[in-house]
Scaffold this motif. Structure first.
Motif, mmCIF file in Angstrom:
data_model
loop_
_atom_site.group_PDB
_atom_site.id
_atom_site.type_symbol
_atom_site.label_atom_id
_atom_site.label_comp_id
_atom_site.label_asym_id
_atom_site.label_seq_id
_atom_site.Cartn_x
_atom_site.Cartn_y
_atom_site.Cartn_z
ATOM 1 N N PRO A 123 -38.566 -35.243 47.812
ATOM 2 C CA PRO A 123 -37.861 -36.060 46.822
ATOM 3 C C PRO A 123 -36.353 -35.974 47.026
ATOM 4 C CG PRO A 123 -39.561 -34.722 45.784
ATOM 5 C CD PRO A 123 -39.438 -34.219 47.191
ATOM 6 N N PHE A 124 -35.673 -37.056 46.715
ATOM 7 C CA PHE A 124 -34.221 -37.107 46.865
ATOM 8 C C PHE A 124 -33.585 -37.381 45.507
ATOM 9 C CE2 PHE A 124 -30.200 -37.781 48.886
ATOM 10 C CZ PHE A 124 -29.561 -38.721 48.091
ATOM 11 N N THR A 125 -32.471 -36.704 45.236
ATOM 12 C CA THR A 125 -31.702 -36.978 44.021
ATOM 13 C C THR A 125 -30.215 -36.983 44.367
ATOM 14 O OG1 THR A 125 -31.557 -34.631 43.412
ATOM 15 C CG2 THR A 125 -33.413 -35.906 42.510
ATOM 16 N N ALA A 126 -29.481 -37.758 43.609
ATOM 17 C CA ALA A 126 -28.026 -37.787 43.743
ATOM 18 C C ALA A 126 -27.428 -37.940 42.356
ATOM 19 C CB ALA A 126 -27.579 -38.942 44.636
ATOM 20 N N PRO B 180 -27.669 -30.042 54.255
ATOM 21 C CA PRO B 180 -28.811 -29.770 53.380
ATOM 22 C C PRO B 180 -28.463 -30.111 51.928
ATOM 23 C CG PRO B 180 -27.628 -27.750 53.826
ATOM 24 C CD PRO B 180 -26.950 -28.827 54.643
ATOM 25 N N ASP B 181 -29.388 -29.843 51.012
ATOM 26 C CA ASP B 181 -29.078 -30.010 49.590
ATOM 27 C C ASP B 181 -27.768 -29.287 49.300
ATOM 28 O OD1 ASP B 181 -32.515 -29.645 48.379
ATOM 29 O OD2 ASP B 181 -31.521 -31.213 49.520
ATOM 30 N N PHE C 118 -19.711 -44.231 54.298
ATOM 31 C CA PHE C 118 -20.612 -43.638 55.279
ATOM 32 C C PHE C 118 -21.913 -44.417 55.381
ATOM 33 C CE2 PHE C 118 -18.121 -40.109 53.514
ATOM 34 C CZ PHE C 118 -17.608 -39.528 54.659
ATOM 35 N N ASP C 119 -22.495 -44.397 56.583
ATOM 36 C CA ASP C 119 -23.891 -44.749 56.744
ATOM 37 C C ASP C 119 -24.673 -43.447 56.606
ATOM 38 O OD1 ASP C 119 -23.388 -47.477 57.375
ATOM 39 O OD2 ASP C 119 -22.788 -46.842 59.384
ATOM 40 N N VAL C 120 -25.759 -43.446 55.834
ATOM 41 C CA VAL C 120 -26.520 -42.214 55.631
ATOM 42 C C VAL C 120 -27.977 -42.427 56.030
ATOM 43 C CG1 VAL C 120 -25.042 -41.271 53.831
ATOM 44 C CG2 VAL C 120 -26.907 -42.794 53.198
ATOM 45 N N GLU C 121 -28.606 -41.329 56.460
ATOM 46 C CA GLU C 121 -30.007 -41.345 56.869
ATOM 47 C C GLU C 121 -30.694 -40.101 56.324
ATOM 48 O OE1 GLU C 121 -28.494 -42.877 61.296
ATOM 49 O OE2 GLU C 121 -29.662 -41.014 61.069
ATOM 50 N N ARG C 122 -31.995 -40.185 56.150
ATOM 51 C CA ARG C 122 -32.761 -38.974 55.851
ATOM 52 C C ARG C 122 -32.910 -38.172 57.136
ATOM 53 N NH1 ARG C 122 -35.427 -38.639 50.962
ATOM 54 N NH2 ARG C 122 -35.226 -36.425 51.456
ATOM 55 N N ARG C 123 -32.814 -36.868 57.027
ATOM 56 C CA ARG C 123 -33.002 -36.015 58.193
ATOM 57 C C ARG C 123 -34.483 -35.894 58.503
ATOM 58 N NH1 ARG C 123 -30.253 -30.490 57.091
ATOM 59 N NH2 ARG C 123 -31.992 -30.486 55.639
ATOM 60 N N ASP D 120 -3.685 -42.215 42.949
ATOM 61 C CA ASP D 120 -4.198 -42.889 44.135
ATOM 62 C C ASP D 120 -5.291 -42.087 44.824
ATOM 63 O OD1 ASP D 120 -2.622 -45.121 43.895
ATOM 64 O OD2 ASP D 120 -0.978 -44.301 45.080
ATOM 65 N N MET D 121 -5.871 -41.119 44.138
ATOM 66 C CA MET D 121 -6.958 -40.323 44.673
ATOM 67 C C MET D 121 -8.228 -40.560 43.861
ATOM 68 S SD MET D 121 -5.114 -36.613 45.068
ATOM 69 C CE MET D 121 -3.534 -36.405 45.865
ATOM 70 N N VAL D 122 -9.351 -40.235 44.474
ATOM 71 C CA VAL D 122 -10.622 -40.174 43.758
ATOM 72 C C VAL D 122 -11.213 -38.795 43.997
ATOM 73 C CG1 VAL D 122 -12.963 -41.079 43.575
ATOM 74 C CG2 VAL D 122 -11.070 -42.648 43.912
ATOM 75 N N VAL D 123 -11.572 -38.111 42.920
ATOM 76 C CA VAL D 123 -12.195 -36.792 43.011
ATOM 77 C C VAL D 123 -13.613 -36.912 42.484
ATOM 78 C CG1 VAL D 123 -12.127 -34.381 42.271
ATOM 79 C CG2 VAL D 123 -9.989 -35.613 42.731
ATOM 80 N N THR D 124 -14.592 -36.437 43.263
ATOM 81 C CA THR D 124 -15.987 -36.488 42.839
ATOM 82 C C THR D 124 -16.576 -35.088 42.794
ATOM 83 O OG1 THR D 124 -16.893 -36.755 45.087
ATOM 84 C CG2 THR D 124 -16.267 -38.761 43.895
ATOM 85 N N ASP D 125 -17.448 -34.877 41.835
ATOM 86 C CA ASP D 125 -18.211 -33.640 41.698
ATOM 87 C C ASP D 125 -19.677 -34.057 41.801
ATOM 88 O OD1 ASP D 125 -18.050 -30.837 39.346
ATOM 89 O OD2 ASP D 125 -19.275 -31.173 41.128
ATOM 90 N N ALA D 126 -20.355 -33.669 42.867
ATOM 91 C CA ALA D 126 -21.662 -34.251 43.171
ATOM 92 C C ALA D 126 -22.700 -33.194 43.520
ATOM 93 C CB ALA D 126 -21.541 -35.238 44.332
ATOM 94 N N VAL D 127 -23.930 -33.458 43.082
ATOM 95 C CA VAL D 127 -25.093 -32.696 43.499
ATOM 96 C C VAL D 127 -25.978 -33.664 44.276
ATOM 97 C CG1 VAL D 127 -27.113 -31.388 42.757
ATOM 98 C CG2 VAL D 127 -24.968 -31.174 41.494
ATOM 99 N N LEU D 128 -26.232 -33.356 45.550
ATOM 100 C CA LEU D 128 -26.856 -34.319 46.445
ATOM 101 C C LEU D 128 -28.001 -33.710 47.232
ATOM 102 C CD1 LEU D 128 -23.555 -35.797 47.916
ATOM 103 C CD2 LEU D 128 -24.968 -36.822 46.123
ATOM 104 N N GLY D 129 -29.007 -34.536 47.511
ATOM 105 C CA GLY D 129 -30.094 -34.122 48.377
ATOM 106 C C GLY D 129 -29.668 -34.119 49.832
ATOM 107 N N ALA D 130 -30.502 -33.520 50.674
ATOM 108 C CA ALA D 130 -30.199 -33.404 52.102
ATOM 109 C C ALA D 130 -30.119 -34.783 52.753
ATOM 110 C CB ALA D 130 -31.273 -32.568 52.789
ATOM 111 N N GLN D 131 -29.195 -34.916 53.723
ATOM 112 C CA GLN D 131 -29.018 -36.201 54.402
ATOM 113 C C GLN D 131 -28.114 -36.030 55.610
ATOM 114 O OE1 GLN D 131 -26.560 -38.900 51.788
ATOM 115 N NE2 GLN D 131 -26.648 -37.081 50.479
ATOM 116 N N ARG D 132 -28.041 -37.089 56.397
ATOM 117 C CA ARG D 132 -27.126 -37.151 57.541
ATOM 118 C C ARG D 132 -26.098 -38.240 57.268
ATOM 119 N NH1 ARG D 132 -28.918 -37.651 63.791
ATOM 120 N NH2 ARG D 132 -28.895 -35.391 63.512
#
Length: 338
Positions: free
Chosen positions: A39-42, A119-120, A27-32, A51-63
């Motif tokens: 502040p941003f955190t990831a 959002p977050d 993805f291309d990402v941008e701040r909203r 053949d899969m990738v599973v992610t568990d993520a806590v992410l800041g707001a973005q587009r």
């Protein structure tokens, strides 16, 4: 690193530019605009599951954005299922606008355009090759950007949540069985909700185009990659193949673009020390002047400049990033089969 015996990696940062570089694999990402200078955190924990990738993520707001140009350029056609434990999304696709909330699962088709404001959030994402499920769920792409509903969709959300919670404690050797079970669960949960979107699925020509792209991707460094070979694998005439790639600027243009993209990725590898001319020759560019013009035209920079930028990046301060020295989730996603 987690204590899981299943291969995993962890990434975290507080710098949005660092995050942008990492997630750029898909993805291309941008701040909203409404987030201002917040502040941003990831923080992302990723697991290689067959053949899969599973992610568990806590992410800041973005587009998140996948433009038509981006879709054509990177050639990715994987599916992504996102379970939002918290947060949600508002997505714009060619089929309209969709909105989702915490507790729902969104379906993304990376071969399609997307703009998603989020959002977050705390989310679980499953990246999986189209080939794993296209035969079982041929109409899955019709859900792009939206969320399936009903009791089966709730069961799917519970399954993804459970899978993410248990992966850190499962043992190596279970990956193949888990991946197979995940595909069976997807089919069981999503098939009942696909009838209403069957008409929205692309036709046979799009299937043939994806088959051709998969073959091209797997043979970018092969001297045997040519029009006749692709026609033979896909089972179409030269005229049909040319028609399939009209919107890509032609099949040869598409192949050259994908080869240049692969070369750029190789040049960005800090462990890659071969001469640029040798790397270019591996991917069919036997004339240095032709390669130089094509690369500069596609990226606006020379191959040497790309390599120099990477060397500078290797020396920058990485205090804002804590990442496993093993391969990251972005590398895993980049290497998922089609």
């Amino acid at each position: 690193m987690s204590g899981s015996a299943i291969e995993s990696t962890h990434f975290s940062c507080r710098d949005f530019d660092v995050w942008r570089e990492s997630i750029n694999v898909a993805f291309d990402v941008e701040r909203r605009s409404q987030d201002g200078n917040r502040p941003f955190t990831a923080s992302v924990e990723a697991f290689q599951l067959g053949d899969m990738v599973v992610t568990d993520a806590v992410l800041g707001a973005q587009r998140y954005v996948r433009s038509s140009a981006r879709v054509r350029r990177d050639g990715m056609d994987h599916f992504v299922l996102n379970l939002y434990r918290t947060g949600g999304w508002i997505a714009e696709t060619a089929r309209g606008e969709f909105e989702g909330r915490a507790g729902q699962v969104s379906v993304l088709d990376l071969s399609c355009e997307l703009i998603s404001d989020e959002p977050d959030c705390h989310l679980v994402a499953m990246f999986l090759p189209r080939s794993l499920i296209e035969d079982r769920l041929p109409n899955l792409g019709g859900l792009h950007g939206s969320a399936p509903t009903g009791p089966y969709a709730m069961l799917l959300a519970e399954y993804l949540d459970m899978l993410a919670r248990r992966l850190p404690f499962l043992h190596s050797g279970d990956e193949t069985a888990l991946a197979g079970a995940a595909c069976q669960m997807l089919a069981a949960c999503l098939a009942p909700s696909l009838a209403n979107v069957e008409a929205a699925r692309p036709g046979l020509e799009l299937v043939l185009l994806r088959r051709a792209k998969r073959y091209i991707e797997g043979h970018l460094n092969s001297s045997a990659l040519n029009i006749d070979a692709i026609c033979n694998i896909v089972g179409v005439s030269r005229r049909t193949l040319f028609r399939l790639f009209e919107q890509e600027g032609g099949v040869l243009h598409y192949i050259q673009g994908r080869r240049l993209e692969r070369i750029r990725a190789v040049l960005s590898d800090p462990n890659e020390t071969r001469r640029i001319s040798d790397i270019a020759a591996e991917f069919g560019f036997l004339r240095g002047d032709h390669f130089a013009r094509a690369f500069k035209h596609q990226y606006g920079e020379t191959a040497r400049e790309i390599r120099e930028h990477q060397n500078l990046d290797d020396r920058r301060d990485t205090s804002s990033v804590q990442q496993s020295r093993r391969q990251g989730f972005d590398d895993w996603i980049r290497r998922l089969p089609s």
